[in-house]
Design an enzyme around this catalytic site. Sequence first.
Site, PDB file in Angstrom:
ATOM      1  N   HIS A 196      -9.856   1.612   4.291  1.00 13.91           N
ATOM      2  CA  HIS A 196      -8.592   1.719   5.053  1.00 13.91           C
ATOM      3  C   HIS A 196      -8.808   2.676   6.229  1.00 13.91           C
ATOM      4  O   HIS A 196      -9.548   3.661   6.109  1.00 13.91           O
ATOM      5  CB  HIS A 196      -7.480   2.233   4.134  1.00 13.91           C
ATOM      6  CG  HIS A 196      -6.121   2.133   4.760  1.00 13.91           C
ATOM      7  ND1 HIS A 196      -5.657   3.045   5.667  1.00 13.91           N
ATOM      8  CD2 HIS A 196      -5.144   1.203   4.637  1.00 13.91           C
ATOM      9  CE1 HIS A 196      -4.440   2.693   6.062  1.00 13.91           C
ATOM     10  NE2 HIS A 196      -4.103   1.567   5.450  1.00 13.91           N
ATOM     11  N   GLY A 213       1.830   2.125  10.796  1.00 12.89           N
ATOM     12  CA  GLY A 213       2.812   3.206  10.698  1.00 12.89           C
ATOM     13  C   GLY A 213       3.485   3.556  12.008  1.00 12.89           C
ATOM     14  O   GLY A 213       4.142   4.597  12.105  1.00 12.89           O
ATOM     15  N   ASN A 273       0.871  -1.179   0.000  1.00  9.39           N
ATOM     16  CA  ASN A 273       0.000   0.000   0.000  1.00  9.39           C
ATOM     17  C   ASN A 273       0.907   1.229   0.000  1.00  9.39           C
ATOM     18  O   ASN A 273       1.447   1.597   1.038  1.00  9.39           O
ATOM     19  CB  ASN A 273      -0.909  -0.003   1.234  1.00  9.39           C
ATOM     20  CG  ASN A 273      -1.767   1.253   1.302  1.00  9.39           C
ATOM     21  OD1 ASN A 273      -1.855   2.007   0.328  1.00  9.39           O
ATOM     22  ND2 ASN A 273      -2.389   1.500   2.446  1.00  9.39           N
ATOM     23  N   TRP A 274       1.055   1.822  -1.177  1.00  9.78           N
ATOM     24  CA  TRP A 274       1.980   2.962  -1.296  1.00  9.78           C
ATOM     25  C   TRP A 274       1.411   4.246  -0.706  1.00  9.78           C
ATOM     26  O   TRP A 274       2.112   5.243  -0.609  1.00  9.78           O
ATOM     27  CB  TRP A 274       2.323   3.198  -2.769  1.00  9.78           C
ATOM     28  CG  TRP A 274       3.310   2.224  -3.333  1.00  9.78           C
ATOM     29  CD1 TRP A 274       3.964   1.232  -2.653  1.00  9.78           C
ATOM     30  CD2 TRP A 274       3.777   2.162  -4.686  1.00  9.78           C
ATOM     31  NE1 TRP A 274       4.805   0.554  -3.510  1.00  9.78           N
ATOM     32  CE2 TRP A 274       4.706   1.103  -4.761  1.00  9.78           C
ATOM     33  CE3 TRP A 274       3.506   2.888  -5.846  1.00  9.78           C
ATOM     34  CZ2 TRP A 274       5.368   0.768  -5.960  1.00  9.78           C
ATOM     35  CZ3 TRP A 274       4.143   2.543  -7.025  1.00  9.78           C
ATOM     36  CH2 TRP A 274       5.075   1.498  -7.077  1.00  9.78           C
ATOM     37  N   LYS A 275       0.129   4.257  -0.403  1.00 10.24           N
ATOM     38  CA  LYS A 275      -0.532   5.473   0.106  1.00 10.24           C
ATOM     39  C   LYS A 275      -0.250   6.641  -0.852  1.00 10.24           C
ATOM     40  O   LYS A 275      -0.182   6.423  -2.059  1.00 10.24           O
ATOM     41  CB  LYS A 275      -0.071   5.765   1.534  1.00 10.24           C
ATOM     42  CG  LYS A 275      -0.137   4.515   2.427  1.00 10.24           C
ATOM     43  CD  LYS A 275       0.020   4.821   3.879  1.00 10.24           C
ATOM     44  CE  LYS A 275       0.112   3.518   4.652  1.00 10.24           C
ATOM     45  NZ  LYS A 275      -0.059   3.665   6.073  1.00 10.24           N
ATOM     46  N   GLU A 286      -7.080   4.957   7.371  1.00  4.70           N
ATOM     47  CA  GLU A 286      -6.745   6.364   7.103  1.00  4.70           C
ATOM     48  C   GLU A 286      -7.901   7.063   6.396  1.00  4.70           C
ATOM     49  O   GLU A 286      -8.094   8.271   6.545  1.00  4.70           O
ATOM     50  CB  GLU A 286      -5.437   6.445   6.292  1.00  4.70           C
ATOM     51  CG  GLU A 286      -4.254   6.124   7.188  1.00  4.70           C
ATOM     52  CD  GLU A 286      -3.021   5.606   6.464  1.00  4.70           C
ATOM     53  OE1 GLU A 286      -2.967   5.690   5.223  1.00  4.70           O
ATOM     54  OE2 GLU A 286      -2.119   5.110   7.158  1.00  4.70           O
ATOM     55  N   GLU A 291      -6.164  -4.750  10.301  1.00  5.49           N
ATOM     56  CA  GLU A 291      -5.142  -3.732  10.526  1.00  5.49           C
ATOM     57  C   GLU A 291      -5.451  -2.977  11.818  1.00  5.49           C
ATOM     58  O   GLU A 291      -6.172  -1.963  11.795  1.00  5.49           O
ATOM     59  CB  GLU A 291      -5.126  -2.749   9.362  1.00  5.49           C
ATOM     60  CG  GLU A 291      -4.789  -3.386   8.028  1.00  5.49           C
ATOM     61  CD  GLU A 291      -4.083  -2.401   7.102  1.00  5.49           C
ATOM     62  OE1 GLU A 291      -2.966  -2.705   6.692  1.00  5.49           O
ATOM     63  OE2 GLU A 291      -4.639  -1.326   6.833  1.00  5.49           O
ATOM     64  N   SER A 347       2.796  -2.258  10.395  1.00  9.60           N
ATOM     65  CA  SER A 347       4.243  -2.277  10.646  1.00  9.60           C
ATOM     66  C   SER A 347       4.903  -3.609  10.315  1.00  9.60           C
ATOM     67  O   SER A 347       5.877  -3.999  10.952  1.00  9.60           O
ATOM     68  CB  SER A 347       4.534  -1.864  12.101  1.00  9.60           C
ATOM     69  OG  SER A 347       4.105  -0.541  12.327  1.00  9.60           O
TER      70      SER A 347
END
Length: 256
Positions: free
Chosen positions: A101, A179, A15-17, A103, A173, A219
């Site tokens: 997600h 992160g 997941n490159w965000k 975020e 998650e 992580s």
Amino acid sequence: MPNNPSGRQSIIAANWKMNKTLEEAGQFADNLLNRCPDPGTIEAVIAAPFTALSTLRSRLRATPFRLAAQDLFWEPAGAYTGEISAAMLVDVGCSHVIIGHSERRQGFGETDAMADKKVSAALQAGLHPIVCIGETLDERQAGQTFDVLKRQIQNSLASCSADVMPRIVLGYEPLWAIGTGVSATPQQAQEAHSYLRELLAQRWGTEAAEAVRVQYGGSVNPDSIAALMAEEDIDGALVGGASLDVDSFIQLLTYS
Ligand code: PEP
């Protein structure tokens, strides 16, 4: 191709965000294909920003690597400024899409009900949804982890019937692990995954529950992946930070 005793194929997704320019994405793909042209039995997916999908499609089209978007909108077309439909993602070469997600839930007000509509739109277009769920640190410390997961599964997959469940990938998650550099232990992740499989079985039956792949995310790095993947109900990893560097991504794909 199945590569664990359960018959489920492992899936490792980057997941490159909101990272990588076109040039950086292209270089990543070129280096990846030079150094690791075939991820073997693992289904390897790159979830790139919308802007990089077309470039990646040209490079990855004839390879085993799969392309994902990080979000979509549930309507098929129309006056929805800034949004991207499921059909557009298929058109640009995606086979998968991340939905819900944390975020997006935390930063953009996404709800389980919105995730449910996105899952339906993705399935209808032929995409594999990677549906993210997970508890906050406060919820874990208050002993609410299972309740939160139950609510998220019931509501984010509310419209799914048993026959579509094999196409769903779940991303467990825990928010406290994303992160932060603090991963869940393999035992903590396995406990949550096994509970998720129980919930899936209660609602959609054992056969459907056994077919759903459940990734752990939070992580994960090249040092931690093998122990996580050794757990019975952990079928893969969804990886943010450690997927941005091509060497690290290759180490994740070749962990065994
Ligand atoms: C993620 O954002 O899905 C994620 C797991 O990030 P990280 O690996 O950086 O914790």
